[in-house]
Design a protein around this motif. Structure first.
Motif, mmCIF file in Angstrom:
data_model
loop_
_atom_site.group_PDB
_atom_site.id
_atom_site.type_symbol
_atom_site.label_atom_id
_atom_site.label_comp_id
_atom_site.label_asym_id
_atom_site.label_seq_id
_atom_site.Cartn_x
_atom_site.Cartn_y
_atom_site.Cartn_z
ATOM 1 N N UNK A 1 12.157 3.905 67.733
ATOM 2 C CA UNK A 1 12.235 5.312 67.359
ATOM 3 C C UNK A 1 13.546 5.529 66.612
ATOM 4 N N UNK A 2 13.488 6.283 65.538
ATOM 5 C CA UNK A 2 14.673 6.595 64.735
ATOM 6 C C UNK A 2 15.135 7.997 65.080
ATOM 7 N N UNK A 3 16.275 8.094 65.768
ATOM 8 C CA UNK A 3 16.760 9.402 66.211
ATOM 9 C C UNK A 3 17.495 10.163 65.107
ATOM 10 N N UNK B 1 11.384 12.599 64.085
ATOM 11 C CA UNK B 1 11.865 11.225 64.209
ATOM 12 C C UNK B 1 11.199 10.380 63.135
ATOM 13 N N UNK B 2 11.991 9.732 62.297
ATOM 14 C CA UNK B 2 11.405 9.016 61.174
ATOM 15 C C UNK B 2 11.035 9.996 60.079
ATOM 16 N N UNK C 1 4.588 13.677 61.284
ATOM 17 C CA UNK C 1 3.705 13.247 62.363
ATOM 18 C C UNK C 1 4.428 12.391 63.377
ATOM 19 N N UNK C 2 3.649 11.633 64.143
ATOM 20 C CA UNK C 2 4.171 10.775 65.204
ATOM 21 C C UNK C 2 4.972 11.597 66.218
ATOM 22 N N UNK C 3 6.083 11.052 66.732
ATOM 23 C CA UNK C 3 6.828 11.715 67.802
ATOM 24 C C UNK C 3 7.943 12.607 67.287
#
Length: 302
Positions: free
Chosen positions: A10-12, A266-267, A271-273
């Motif tokens: 995960x990229x914070x 994140x990122x 979408x995603x988280x």
């Protein structure tokens, strides 16, 4: 049998600008992907990919030739991607698979495929381990990207990731907030579609230098946060900076304008988280909105 494993990611901080040298805070996840290889006498690579429930979602039968890998009949995108990865690994290490008669290869995800935790990066890192090649080089020869996800695949602790002169630099960092019980990861029920954000980002490249410096500073603020309020301030500043850069509304403005806490994409956006600050009411809030995958920080981060 040979076995390999890589962590998810995960990229914070640092989305988009990590591609151009910004410092990014990234964390490996408890979820990842394994790869097991058993020798056979078939003259083929019999490949199967399993999802987190153990169900086969992809199968391929590749003819094992002296110097190349040929899909016997399948021309689908997933098979072609696999062929490309194995071929590039073979270019980086010509002795890869030399003398092998045949193989049964199984990859298995720990997480649902739509979670966006690195189904591709964990596969690339596993193949690189198997082939004895540099995973970053394999990524860049076959595809593109900053490489932060490869760094997470290889490390069991939070990292600061930065590209310097197009080379990856990974620094272990301490990011274990005492208030982590107030942090949640929420899945947005869709894979990221980052085309619009990337298009705006590319147009803004001439103006990047001040953005990169500011994102570097916010990354440091994240790491040095001593209270939930410190982190919320860093999140909101980071979201505003990237929103201005990519000309898109923040995820909170778009989906959760009435939420009491802070929310960070994140990122790449779309979408995603997301990361949300909150309390014991957070899970119910998101579930009532239709977002049922809400994971406490301690259950996600390695």
């Amino acid at each position: 049998m040979k076995k390999f494993y890589s962590n998810g990611k995960l990229l914070l901080t640092g989305e988009y600008v990590v591609l151009d040298g910004a410092k990014a805070l990234a964390i490996p996840t408890k979820y990842g992907q394994s790869l097991s290889i058993a020798e056979t006498d078939t003259n083929h690579i019999k490949w199967q990919s399993l999802d987190h429930k153990g169900n086969v979602w992809f199968k391929s039968d590749l003819l094992l030739n002296t110097d190349r890998f040929l899909a016997t009949s399948q021309k689908d995108e997933t098979t072609q991607t696999l062929v490309k990865l194995l071929s590039e690994a073979n270019k980086l290490n010509p002795s890869f698979l030399a003398g092998t008669k045949g193989l049964k290869v199984t990859s298995k995800l720990d997480f649902p495929r739509n979670w966006g935790l690195g189904s591709s990066s964990t596969l690339i890192n596993n193949i690189a381990q198997w082939a004895g090649v540099d995973a970053y080089q394999l990524l860049w020869n076959a595809f593109s990207g900053s490489g932060y996800d490869i760094a997470c695949a290889q490390h069991d602790h939070p990292i600061i990731y930065q590209l310097k002169d197009k080379m990856p630099h990974v620094e272990k960092t301490l990011f274990d907030p005492t208030f982590k019980d107030r942090l949640y990861f929420v899945h947005l029920n869709e894979k990221q579609n980052s085309r619009e954000g990337i298009a705006h980002y590319r147009k803004a490249k001439a103006l990047l230098a001040p953005f990169i410096q500011q994102i570097d500073e916010v990354t440091e603020q994240f790491i040095k946060s001593r209270s939930l309020n410190d982190l919320k301030m860093a999140i909101e500043l980071h979201e505003r900076l990237i929103a201005d850069l990519v000309k898109l509304p923040t995820v909170k403005e778009r989906l959760f304008p009435d939420y009491f806490g802070s929310i960070k994409s994140l990122g790449a956006w779309g979408g995603d988280f997301v990361l949300a600050t909150g309390d014991e009411t957070t899970t119910n809030y998101f579930k009532e909105k239709g977002f049922h995958t809400v994971i406490p920080y301690k259950d996600m981060v390695l």
